[in-house]
Design an enzyme around this catalytic site. Structure first.
Site, short mmCIF file in Angstrom:
data_model
loop_
_atom_site.label_atom_id
_atom_site.label_comp_id
_atom_site.label_asym_id
_atom_site.label_seq_id
_atom_site.Cartn_x
_atom_site.Cartn_y
_atom_site.Cartn_z
N ASN A 40 1.34 -1.53 0.13
CA ASN A 40 -0.39 -0.03 0.22
C ASN A 40 0.74 0.94 0.10
O ASN A 40 1.89 1.99 1.43
CB ASN A 40 -0.88 -0.22 1.36
CG ASN A 40 -1.61 1.19 1.64
OD1 ASN A 40 -1.72 1.94 0.83
ND2 ASN A 40 -2.55 1.56 2.70
N SER B 234 3.33 -1.68 10.07
CA SER B 234 4.12 -2.13 10.44
C SER B 234 4.90 -3.61 10.21
O SER B 234 6.34 -3.98 10.58
CB SER B 234 5.08 -2.00 11.70
OG SER B 234 4.77 -1.06 12.05
N GLY C 106 1.84 2.20 10.31
CA GLY C 106 3.47 3.42 10.60
C GLY C 106 4.42 4.05 11.78
O GLY C 106 5.25 4.63 11.83
N GLU D 155 -6.85 4.32 7.61
CA GLU D 155 -7.18 6.76 6.93
C GLU D 155 -7.89 6.81 6.83
O GLU D 155 -8.38 8.18 6.71
CB GLU D 155 -5.74 6.05 6.97
CG GLU D 155 -4.24 6.15 7.34
CD GLU D 155 -3.23 5.33 6.43
OE1 GLU D 155 -3.20 5.56 5.69
OE2 GLU D 155 -1.99 4.84 7.18
N GLU E 260 -5.46 -4.91 10.55
CA GLU E 260 -4.59 -3.44 10.65
C GLU E 260 -4.81 -3.01 11.70
O GLU E 260 -5.53 -2.21 12.28
CB GLU E 260 -4.53 -3.35 9.39
CG GLU E 260 -4.13 -3.65 8.01
CD GLU E 260 -3.39 -2.43 6.91
OE1 GLU E 260 -2.57 -2.64 6.92
OE2 GLU E 260 -4.31 -1.36 7.03
N HIS F 227 -9.88 1.53 5.02
CA HIS F 227 -8.35 1.35 5.51
C HIS F 227 -9.01 2.19 6.59
O HIS F 227 -9.88 3.52 6.04
CB HIS F 227 -7.34 2.03 3.90
CG HIS F 227 -5.92 2.13 5.31
ND1 HIS F 227 -5.86 3.17 6.09
CD2 HIS F 227 -4.78 1.25 4.48
CE1 HIS F 227 -4.53 2.88 6.27
NE2 HIS F 227 -4.04 2.19 5.21
N LYS G 81 0.06 4.66 -0.59
CA LYS G 81 -0.26 5.68 0.67
C LYS G 81 -0.25 6.57 -0.27
O LYS G 81 -0.48 6.51 -1.79
CB LYS G 81 0.14 6.42 1.67
CG LYS G 81 -0.34 4.48 2.23
CD LYS G 81 -0.09 4.55 4.23
CE LYS G 81 -0.09 3.49 4.90
NZ LYS G 81 -0.06 3.64 6.57
P1 PGA Z 1 2.98 0.03 7.37
O1 PGA Z 1 1.39 0.66 6.87
O2 PGA Z 1 2.64 -0.82 6.96
O3 PGA Z 1 3.21 1.66 7.28
O4 PGA Z 1 2.64 0.00 9.11
C1 PGA Z 1 -0.04 -0.49 7.05
C2 PGA Z 1 -0.67 -0.46 6.05
O5 PGA Z 1 -1.56 0.81 6.54
O6 PGA Z 1 -1.30 -0.77 5.32
#
Ligand code: PGA
Length: 244
Positions: free
Chosen positions: A4, A208, A168, A92, A162, A90, A6
């Protein structure tokens, strides 16, 4: 194994990524490999993966086919350019853009109607985990965002667990914590769609995921794949994750 991106990378960066990435994963023929790129980079990504096993996904879609919805992108627009997958719900999107379980269901149904494979995201926030409501949150998200699918529709989706506190932040869920949540989600699938559907479904872990922790996560019974943010931006790190 899904990346992903983003809101990172230009079209030029996208082409450069795949030049390095594709040779690294050429022998990983027993797994699906997907990069979910920003909308404007999808054509560059789709051109770059042509002739390889790597597939391309979007990070969102609107549920209408077309219409006066300034700024939105529809399922038919994505399938028309050769996009195969789409992330839906997601955290976010939920946190910053008003996504709810009801809109997750609408987007997922629209994606399926137009031949896209949705990766539907669920996961609890830190305060929800700390207050002991992780399972209640997952159940609400499942009931509102996923359980309304028909069995036929359900068979085409992947679910991504998630935990928001792990995204992140560098704080990965331990393999045991992730496994517990995945097993709980698989139990919800058993209740709603039956044993066979639950056994066949793919539940990805996200939050992560890095080259050095992917193996232990993927070693858990109910973890079937990964949705990778930060570590999917570099060919070498995502290559190592795919090949773990
Ligand atoms: P990350 O993000 O691997 O940077 O923690 C995962 C995601 O939001 O899909």
């Amino acid at each position: 194994m899904a990346g992903n991106w983003k809101m990172y990378k230009t079209a030029g960066d996208t082409t450069a990524f795949f030049e390095k990435f594709l040779p690294l994963v050429a022998s990983a023929t027993d797994r699906d490999i997907v990069i979910c790129a920003p909308y404007v980079n999808l054509p560059a990504a789709i051109a770059a993966v042509s002739g390889s096993r790597v597939e391309v996904g979007a990070q969102n879609l609107y549920w209408g086919k077309e219409g006066a919805f300034t700024g939105e992108i529809s399922g038919p627009m994505l399938t028309a350019i050769g996009c195969k997958w789409v992330i839906v719900g997601h955290s976010e999107r939920r946190q910053f853009f008003g996504e709810t379980d009801a809109t997750v269901l609408k987007r997922t149904q629209a994606a399926l109607e137009h031949g896209l494979l949705p990766i539907v995201c669920v996961g609890e926030r830190l305060e929800e985990r700390e207050s002991g409501s992780t399972e209640a949150v997952l159940k609400t998200q499942f009931d509102g965002g996923i359980a309304g699918l028909t069995p036929e529709q359900f068979s085409k989706i992947a679910i991504a667990y998630e935990p928001v506190w792990a995204i992140g932040t560098g704080k990965t869920a331990t393999p045991e914590i992730a496994q517990q949540a995945h097993a709980y989600i698989r139990g919800l699938i058993v209740e709603k769609f039956g044993e066979a559907a639950a056994a066949a479904s793919r539940i990805l872990y996200g939050g992560s995921v890095k080259p050095d922790n992917v193996k232990n996560l993927m070693g858990q019974t109910d973890i079937d794949g990964a949705l990778v943010g930060g570590a999917s931006l570099e060919p070498a790190s995502f290559g190592a994750i795919v090949n773990h």
